[in-house]
Design a protein around this motif. Structure first.
Motif, PDB file in Angstrom:
ATOM      1  N   PRO A   1      -6.206  -1.751  -1.190  1.00 18.30           N
ATOM      2  CA  PRO A   1      -6.275  -0.393  -1.731  1.00 18.30           C
ATOM      3  C   PRO A   1      -5.852  -0.318  -3.204  1.00 18.30           C
ATOM      4  CG  PRO A   1      -4.372  -0.621  -0.295  1.00 18.30           C
ATOM      5  CD  PRO A   1      -5.141  -1.887  -0.172  1.00 18.30           C
ATOM      6  N   LEU A   2      -6.593   0.497  -3.961  1.00 20.65           N
ATOM      7  CA  LEU A   2      -6.316   0.641  -5.387  1.00 20.65           C
ATOM      8  C   LEU A   2      -5.358   1.790  -5.681  1.00 20.65           C
ATOM      9  CD1 LEU A   2      -9.884  -0.014  -6.871  1.00 20.65           C
ATOM     10  CD2 LEU A   2      -8.038  -1.632  -6.420  1.00 20.65           C
ATOM     11  N   GLY A   3      -5.213   2.714  -4.746  1.00 23.70           N
ATOM     12  CA  GLY A   3      -4.272   3.811  -4.925  1.00 23.70           C
ATOM     13  C   GLY A   3      -2.835   3.346  -4.748  1.00 23.70           C
ATOM     14  N   THR A   4      -1.972   3.752  -5.672  1.00 25.20           N
ATOM     15  CA  THR A   4      -0.551   3.411  -5.609  1.00 25.20           C
ATOM     16  C   THR A   4       0.267   4.696  -5.727  1.00 25.20           C
ATOM     17  OG1 THR A   4      -0.235   3.151  -8.000  1.00 25.20           O
ATOM     18  CG2 THR A   4      -1.106   1.242  -6.781  1.00 25.20           C
ATOM     19  N   SER A   5       1.575   4.551  -5.833  1.00 27.39           N
ATOM     20  CA  SER A   5       2.448   5.716  -5.999  1.00 27.39           C
ATOM     21  C   SER A   5       2.394   6.282  -7.416  1.00 27.39           C
ATOM     22  CB  SER A   5       3.895   5.341  -5.652  1.00 27.39           C
ATOM     23  OG  SER A   5       4.335   4.253  -6.444  1.00 27.39           O
ATOM     24  N   ASP A   6       1.658   5.633  -8.293  1.00 29.63           N
ATOM     25  CA  ASP A   6       1.472   6.102  -9.670  1.00 29.63           C
ATOM     26  C   ASP A   6       0.168   6.895  -9.737  1.00 29.63           C
ATOM     27  OD1 ASP A   6       1.148   6.493 -12.373  1.00 29.63           O
ATOM     28  OD2 ASP A   6       1.462   4.392 -12.931  1.00 29.63           O
ATOM     29  N   SER A   7       0.232   8.125 -10.215  1.00 25.77           N
ATOM     30  CA  SER A   7      -0.966   8.963 -10.274  1.00 25.77           C
ATOM     31  C   SER A   7      -2.034   8.392 -11.208  1.00 25.77           C
ATOM     32  CB  SER A   7      -0.603  10.383 -10.719  1.00 25.77           C
ATOM     33  OG  SER A   7       0.020  10.368 -11.992  1.00 25.77           O
ATOM     34  N   ALA A   8      -1.653   7.452 -12.068  1.00 24.85           N
ATOM     35  CA  ALA A   8      -2.642   6.810 -12.936  1.00 24.85           C
ATOM     36  C   ALA A   8      -3.660   6.014 -12.125  1.00 24.85           C
ATOM     37  CB  ALA A   8      -1.946   5.902 -13.949  1.00 24.85           C
ATOM     38  N   SER A   9      -3.281   5.642 -10.902  1.00 20.79           N
ATOM     39  CA  SER A   9      -4.198   4.871 -10.056  1.00 20.79           C
ATOM     40  C   SER A   9      -5.265   5.748  -9.406  1.00 20.79           C
ATOM     41  CB  SER A   9      -3.416   4.127  -8.967  1.00 20.79           C
ATOM     42  OG  SER A   9      -2.823   5.040  -8.056  1.00 20.79           O
TER      43      SER A   9
ATOM     44  N   LEU B   1     -26.801 -13.717  -6.858  1.00 17.23           N
ATOM     45  CA  LEU B   1     -25.874 -12.629  -7.175  1.00 17.23           C
ATOM     46  C   LEU B   1     -24.435 -13.083  -6.955  1.00 17.23           C
ATOM     47  CD1 LEU B   1     -27.765  -9.722  -5.380  1.00 17.23           C
ATOM     48  CD2 LEU B   1     -27.954 -10.451  -7.767  1.00 17.23           C
ATOM     49  N   SER B   2     -23.516 -12.505  -7.747  1.00  8.59           N
ATOM     50  CA  SER B   2     -22.131 -12.975  -7.637  1.00  8.59           C
ATOM     51  C   SER B   2     -21.076 -11.878  -7.697  1.00  8.59           C
ATOM     52  CB  SER B   2     -21.831 -13.997  -8.736  1.00  8.59           C
ATOM     53  OG  SER B   2     -21.936 -13.398 -10.010  1.00  8.59           O
ATOM     54  N   SER B   3     -21.391 -10.684  -8.250  1.00  9.30           N
ATOM     55  CA  SER B   3     -20.336  -9.674  -8.365  1.00  9.30           C
ATOM     56  C   SER B   3     -20.913  -8.275  -8.524  1.00  9.30           C
ATOM     57  CB  SER B   3     -19.406  -9.984  -9.543  1.00  9.30           C
ATOM     58  OG  SER B   3     -20.101  -9.910 -10.769  1.00  9.30           O
ATOM     59  N   PHE B   4     -20.044  -7.299  -8.277  1.00  5.58           N
ATOM     60  CA  PHE B   4     -20.401  -5.887  -8.402  1.00  5.58           C
ATOM     61  C   PHE B   4     -19.262  -5.179  -9.120  1.00  5.58           C
ATOM     62  CE2 PHE B   4     -20.370  -1.507  -6.655  1.00  5.58           C
ATOM     63  CZ  PHE B   4     -21.633  -1.106  -7.066  1.00  5.58           C
ATOM     64  N   GLN B   5     -19.614  -4.291 -10.049  1.00  5.02           N
ATOM     65  CA  GLN B   5     -18.608  -3.595 -10.852  1.00  5.02           C
ATOM     66  C   GLN B   5     -18.836  -2.086 -10.783  1.00  5.02           C
ATOM     67  OE1 GLN B   5     -18.317  -3.822 -15.442  1.00  5.02           O
ATOM     68  NE2 GLN B   5     -16.971  -5.459 -14.731  1.00  5.02           N
ATOM     69  N   PHE B   6     -17.751  -1.315 -10.835  1.00  6.03           N
ATOM     70  CA  PHE B   6     -17.877   0.138 -10.718  1.00  6.03           C
ATOM     71  C   PHE B   6     -16.622   0.822 -11.257  1.00  6.03           C
ATOM     72  CE2 PHE B   6     -15.556  -1.333  -7.100  1.00  6.03           C
ATOM     73  CZ  PHE B   6     -14.682  -0.316  -6.744  1.00  6.03           C
ATOM     74  N   ASP B   7     -16.742   2.126 -11.495  1.00  2.00           N
ATOM     75  CA  ASP B   7     -15.604   2.994 -11.782  1.00  2.00           C
ATOM     76  C   ASP B   7     -15.379   3.885 -10.561  1.00  2.00           C
ATOM     77  OD1 ASP B   7     -15.890   1.897 -14.302  1.00  2.00           O
ATOM     78  OD2 ASP B   7     -16.644   3.751 -15.227  1.00  2.00           O
ATOM     79  N   TYR B   8     -14.147   4.343 -10.381  1.00  2.00           N
ATOM     80  CA  TYR B   8     -13.882   5.274  -9.292  1.00  2.00           C
ATOM     81  C   TYR B   8     -12.961   6.390  -9.773  1.00  2.00           C
ATOM     82  CZ  TYR B   8      -9.080   3.640  -8.584  1.00  2.00           C
ATOM     83  OH  TYR B   8      -7.751   3.357  -8.762  1.00  2.00           O
ATOM     84  N   ARG B   9     -12.999   7.504  -9.049  1.00  2.00           N
ATOM     85  CA  ARG B   9     -12.098   8.630  -9.319  1.00  2.00           C
ATOM     86  C   ARG B   9     -11.791   9.325  -8.010  1.00  2.00           C
ATOM     87  NH1 ARG B   9      -8.410  11.654 -10.770  1.00  2.00           N
ATOM     88  NH2 ARG B   9      -8.169  12.460 -12.877  1.00  2.00           N
ATOM     89  N   PHE B  10     -10.509   9.408  -7.658  1.00  2.00           N
ATOM     90  CA  PHE B  10     -10.122  10.164  -6.472  1.00  2.00           C
ATOM     91  C   PHE B  10     -10.320  11.654  -6.741  1.00  2.00           C
ATOM     92  CE2 PHE B  10      -6.835   6.685  -5.245  1.00  2.00           C
ATOM     93  CZ  PHE B  10      -7.859   5.922  -4.706  1.00  2.00           C
TER      94      PHE B  10
ATOM     95  N   HIS C   1      -2.170   8.827  -4.515  1.00  2.00           N
ATOM     96  CA  HIS C   1      -2.618   8.592  -3.139  1.00  2.00           C
ATOM     97  C   HIS C   1      -2.494   7.107  -2.803  1.00  2.00           C
ATOM     98  CE1 HIS C   1      -4.125  12.672  -3.467  1.00  2.00           C
ATOM     99  NE2 HIS C   1      -4.323  12.658  -2.165  1.00  2.00           N
ATOM    100  N   PRO C   2      -1.247   6.669  -2.588  1.00  2.00           N
ATOM    101  CA  PRO C   2      -1.045   5.249  -2.264  1.00  2.00           C
ATOM    102  C   PRO C   2      -1.759   4.859  -0.975  1.00  2.00           C
ATOM    103  CG  PRO C   2       0.954   6.531  -1.864  1.00  2.00           C
ATOM    104  CD  PRO C   2       0.018   7.427  -2.589  1.00  2.00           C
ATOM    105  N   GLY C   3      -2.351   3.689  -1.000  1.00  2.00           N
ATOM    106  CA  GLY C   3      -3.049   3.175   0.173  1.00  2.00           C
ATOM    107  C   GLY C   3      -4.503   3.585   0.258  1.00  2.00           C
ATOM    108  N   SER C   4      -4.923   4.498  -0.598  1.00  2.00           N
ATOM    109  CA  SER C   4      -6.316   4.941  -0.568  1.00  2.00           C
ATOM    110  C   SER C   4      -7.162   4.097  -1.522  1.00  2.00           C
ATOM    111  CB  SER C   4      -6.412   6.418  -0.959  1.00  2.00           C
ATOM    112  OG  SER C   4      -7.668   6.962  -0.611  1.00  2.00           O
ATOM    113  N   GLY C   5      -8.455   4.114  -1.295  1.00  2.00           N
ATOM    114  CA  GLY C   5      -9.360   3.402  -2.186  1.00  2.00           C
ATOM    115  C   GLY C   5      -9.515   1.928  -1.854  1.00  2.00           C
ATOM    116  N   VAL C   6     -10.185   1.645  -0.730  1.00  2.00           N
ATOM    117  CA  VAL C   6     -10.535   0.276  -0.348  1.00  2.00           C
ATOM    118  C   VAL C   6     -12.051   0.164  -0.467  1.00  2.00           C
ATOM    119  CG1 VAL C   6     -10.509  -1.464   1.472  1.00  2.00           C
ATOM    120  CG2 VAL C   6      -8.573   0.120   1.221  1.00  2.00           C
TER     121      VAL C   6
END
Length: 246
Positions: A39-47, A180-189, A201-206
């Motif tokens: 998960p990419l979400g952490t206790s820091d709102s910057a995530s 093919l070898s990789s995939f790239q993207f941006d995300y926003r909760f 949102h810690p634990g979110s974004g898998v």
């Protein structure tokens, strides 16, 4: 009395009986390679936001005349409640060259639809996937809540409490082969109303990227149907056999 050769009739009968035992029913999606980040979400709102997130999966080589799909899945390990939007996607080959990309600007998809429309792609070595991307069952397009949603793929689906959503993007190779070898993207909760999340949102974004191949699926015919067909073929064979004896 002359008995004519029956081996050709017998062989035809066996072929018919064998074919009747199984028939292609539908296409099955076979996973060729996959990888996950998060998960990419952490206790820091910057995530709550991330750019150029890269998913490196084991290299996979695609060939012409076969149907493949890029499946992107968004999920979570949290249970609090969170939606997500993605943007600026890019699929790369093993030489780090872009094969498929889009920034989804002005896609114009209707709010609440089950399909994103108006997608414009940049492609290399593959056919244009088309301007529509269906969402997994029950998930919906979210264009309300923020003007940003008009330029990104925002999904009205709670990945924390309702489970993951996914999209399948068709890939058809137009060169001799493509690795093919990789995939790239941006995300926003985002929240349920479509606005950008403020609280962390810690634990979110898998997130998972997979390459799938569409293969014909062969299923056995039910025994009752197979038995009926076998009997019909046998009766026809006996008629032919009697006609071969003079």
């Amino acid at each position: 009395m002359i008995l004519k050769p029956l081996h050709s009739f017998r062989n035809s009968f066996l072929v018919v009986a064998g074919v009747l035992a199984s028939l292609p029913a539908s296409a099955a999606l076979v996973e060729l390679t996959t990888a996950t980040v998060g998960p990419l979400g952490t206790s820091d709102s910057a995530s709550n936001v991330g750019a150029d997130i890269t998913i490196d999966f084991p290299d996979v080589t695609l060939f012409p005349s076969l149907q493949y799909y890029l499946r992107f899945t968004a999920g979570s390990q949290a249970t609090t409640g969170n939606n997500v939007a993605i943007d600026n996607v890019d699929l790369f080959d093993n030489l780090s060259s872009s094969v498929l990309s889009s920034n989804f600007n002005n896609h114009g998809s209707p709010d609440g639809a089950s399909v994103f429309t108006g997608i414009v792609w940049s492609i290399s070595g593959i056919s244009d996937p088309g301007n529509a991307i269906p969402l997994s069952p029950d998930a919906q397009v979210q264009t309300s809540g923020s003007p940003d949603n008009l330029d990104r793929l925002a999904v009205a689906w709670n990945i924390d409490t309702q489970g993951p959503w996914y999209i399948d993007i068709p890939l058809e190779v137009e060169v001799s082969s493509l690795t093919l070898s990789s995939f790239q993207f941006d995300y926003r909760f985002i929240n349920g109303g479509g606005s950008n999340q403020v609280n962390p949102h810690p634990g979110s974004g898998v997130f998972t990227a997979s390459i799938l191949r569409s293969d014909p699926e062969v299923v056995p015919i039910p025994p009752s149907i197979t038995l009926f067909a076998f009997g019909a073929a046998l009766a026809a064979f006996r008629v032919i056999r009697r006609g071969a004896v003079k």
